[in-house]
Motif scaffolding. Sequence first.
Motif, short mmCIF file in Angstrom:
data_model
loop_
_atom_site.label_atom_id
_atom_site.label_comp_id
_atom_site.label_asym_id
_atom_site.label_seq_id
_atom_site.Cartn_x
_atom_site.Cartn_y
_atom_site.Cartn_z
N ASP A 113 0.96 -1.19 -0.02
CA ASP A 113 -0.07 0.01 0.02
C ASP A 113 0.87 1.33 -0.18
O ASP A 113 0.63 2.35 -0.60
N ILE A 114 1.92 1.17 0.82
CA ILE A 114 2.80 2.50 1.04
C ILE A 114 3.33 2.57 -0.53
O ILE A 114 3.56 3.79 -0.89
N GLN A 115 3.85 1.59 -1.13
CA GLN A 115 4.49 1.63 -2.44
C GLN A 115 3.39 2.42 -3.59
O GLN A 115 3.78 3.23 -4.17
N LYS B 234 3.14 5.81 -2.87
CA LYS B 234 4.39 6.67 -3.43
C LYS B 234 4.27 6.83 -4.92
O LYS B 234 4.21 7.76 -5.58
N GLU B 235 3.66 5.94 -5.57
CA GLU B 235 3.23 5.90 -7.24
C GLU B 235 2.21 6.88 -7.29
O GLU B 235 2.30 7.66 -8.31
N LEU B 236 1.29 7.06 -6.46
CA LEU B 236 0.18 7.98 -6.60
C LEU B 236 0.72 9.55 -6.48
O LEU B 236 0.44 10.27 -7.46
N GLU C 272 9.50 9.94 1.37
CA GLU C 272 9.22 9.04 2.62
C GLU C 272 7.85 9.03 2.94
O GLU C 272 7.28 9.76 3.78
N VAL C 273 6.92 8.37 2.03
CA VAL C 273 5.43 8.18 2.56
C VAL C 273 5.32 7.38 3.69
O VAL C 273 5.75 6.28 3.85
#
Length: 141
Positions: free
Chosen positions: A7-9, A12-14, A78-79
């Motif tokens: 989800d964090i990745q 980051k893409e968003l 750093e999300v």
Amino acid sequence: MENQAKDIQLMKELFMSLSEAWNKGDGAAYGDCFTDDADYVTFMGQHLKGKKEIAKVHHMLFQGPLKGTTLDSTLTDEVRPRFLTPDVAIVHGIGEVKLPNPAQDPNDRGSINTNVVIRQDGGWKIAAFQNSRIQSMPGIN
């Protein structure tokens, strides 16, 4: 934990997509990072409602006063979301709009934004965005 890392990745893409859309001056792609009914509060206090209005206003800005600007965003570095539920998170980011001519850029346009992101269509979209200029607090270090 493995799902959170994925989800964090995706988040980051968003936010990379958001920055890329800004840097290309693409209002439609910028708007695509938001939910259909998103709330967007600018640093000037304007309230935009929905991804169509967000896209329309940003298209106008990218063709006019923000033409040629770039978004220098540290958000994607750093999300660190705070998950309220498995499908809703708060993400803070820091960024600065850079003017096209570095000699005219005062380097004082840093802002911090608060985002509410939701899981949607296998990814994440911004449901609420609020942006404020970074300022120091007098008397507080």
